[in-house]
Write a protein that holds these residues in place. Structure first.
Motif: not given
Length: 334
Positions: A147-152, A158-159
């Protein structure tokens, strides 16, 4: 199979024997459950065998406005959403799930974990806690890499994100059973079970102020289960249809017999432990049918037995009036 949720009330009077309930079957449903009492949601009742109507193994136990999940097979997130939206019970909202217990690390029991852990992680109030056998920590770490890519992406823009660490799983693993923990008034006890050469593999006994529930996990016939299940309100147990097993070749027959519980063996366990209700789950039937497994168990055990279905809800009320018992059971409209 239509997308609807089933409710099954097990009317258990104090002092009633299991045989009192032997006429109960999976056609008896309720339109609601008492949220003040413990209840079970069969989120997924499948096996490793692809099935278009059964999601991967997963069970939720709801008590005190919180749901604890046992195993996280494929489709668990969607089943939670269906249960939540159908009932309005917010404890079943996936982002409100805080504790997951794994019986073992076979993929059919774990592949739904990433979807559940990732669901609205940026809106989570609390991190997810994961408990299970040796290998559970590595599983959680692997998810965090996944999930690291999504977290980054979500934390660099700005979410709005409640807590940038809420995607992380707090994991604990155990080399053997015998441990227990208490969460929100629920005591969870891990039991060692014999699942072929898989060590450790756990069953779980869950005790709340109003119910006792035992989840076998995947296991061959176990004296530990038979002993720990004595007098429980709900015994949720895996089973193999022997009429289907008999059609397999010698290799697969030997493997499944050493790793799972035959229908005749489960009848013997239930006869010894006398649960108020026996729920057949994770049914392996091969060229037979799940209903064949049910009939095989019922032919050797006179107590109350039902065949689990996805989105079936089960509640044990130990003390109800006879008037209530006459009016409570009904079929939800399709």
């Amino acid at each position: 199979m239509s997308k609807r949720i089933y409710f099954l009330l097990i009317l258990l009077c104090a002092g009633c024997s299991a045989s009192t309930l032997k006429t109960i079957d999976s056609t008896l449903f309720l339109s609601s459950v008492d949220e003040k009492k413990t209840f079970v949601v069969m989120l997924g009742t499948g096996t490793p065998v692809p099935d278009r109507v059964r999601a991967g193994p997963s069970i939720a136990i709801v008590h005190g406005g919180k749901a604890i999940v046992f195993d996280a097979g494929s489709g668990v997130n969607q089943r939670l959403i269906e249960a939540w939206k159908s009932t309005g019970i917010s404890a079943l909202n996936p982002k409100n799930i805080e504790h997951i217990f794994l019986t073992h690390l076979h993929s059919d029991h774990t592949t739904g974990l990433p979807a559940l852990a990732a669901h609205y992680w940026w809106r989570r109030d609390n991190q997810l806690h994961l408990y299970g056998p040796t290998g559970t920590v590595a599983l959680a770490n692997g998810y965090e890499q996944f999930i690291a890519g999504d977290v980054a992406l979500r934390t660099s823009g700005n979410q709005p994100v409640k807590d940038p660490n809420s995607y992380k799983i707090i994991s604990k693993e155990y080399q053997t059973g015998g441990w227990q923990t208490s969460i929100n008034g629920i005591t969870i006890q891990a039991l060692n079970v014999p699942h072929g050469d898989i060590e450790p593999a756990f069953g779980y006994k869950i005790t709340t102020p109003d119910s006792t529930i035992l989840i076998s996990g995947d296991t061959s016939a176990s004296t530990t289960i038979a002993t720990q299940a004595a007098g429980v309100d709900i015994l949720i147990h895996e089973v193999v249809a022997e009429s289907g097993l008999d059609q397999l070749d010698t290799f697969w027959k030997k493997y499944h017999s050493s790793s799972h519980t035959l229908s005749s063996e489960l009848a013997g366990i239930a006869q010894k432990s006398q649960p108020r209700i026996l729920v057949l789950n994770h049914v392996l039937y091969y060229q037979a049918s799940a209903e064949d497994a049910l009939e095989e168990v019922k032919s050797a055990y006179a107590g109350a037995v039902i065949l689990a279905e996805d989105l079936m809800m089960i509640q044990s009320l130990r003390s109800v009036s006879s008037k209530h018992a006459k009016t409570a059971v009904q079929q939800l409209p399709k």
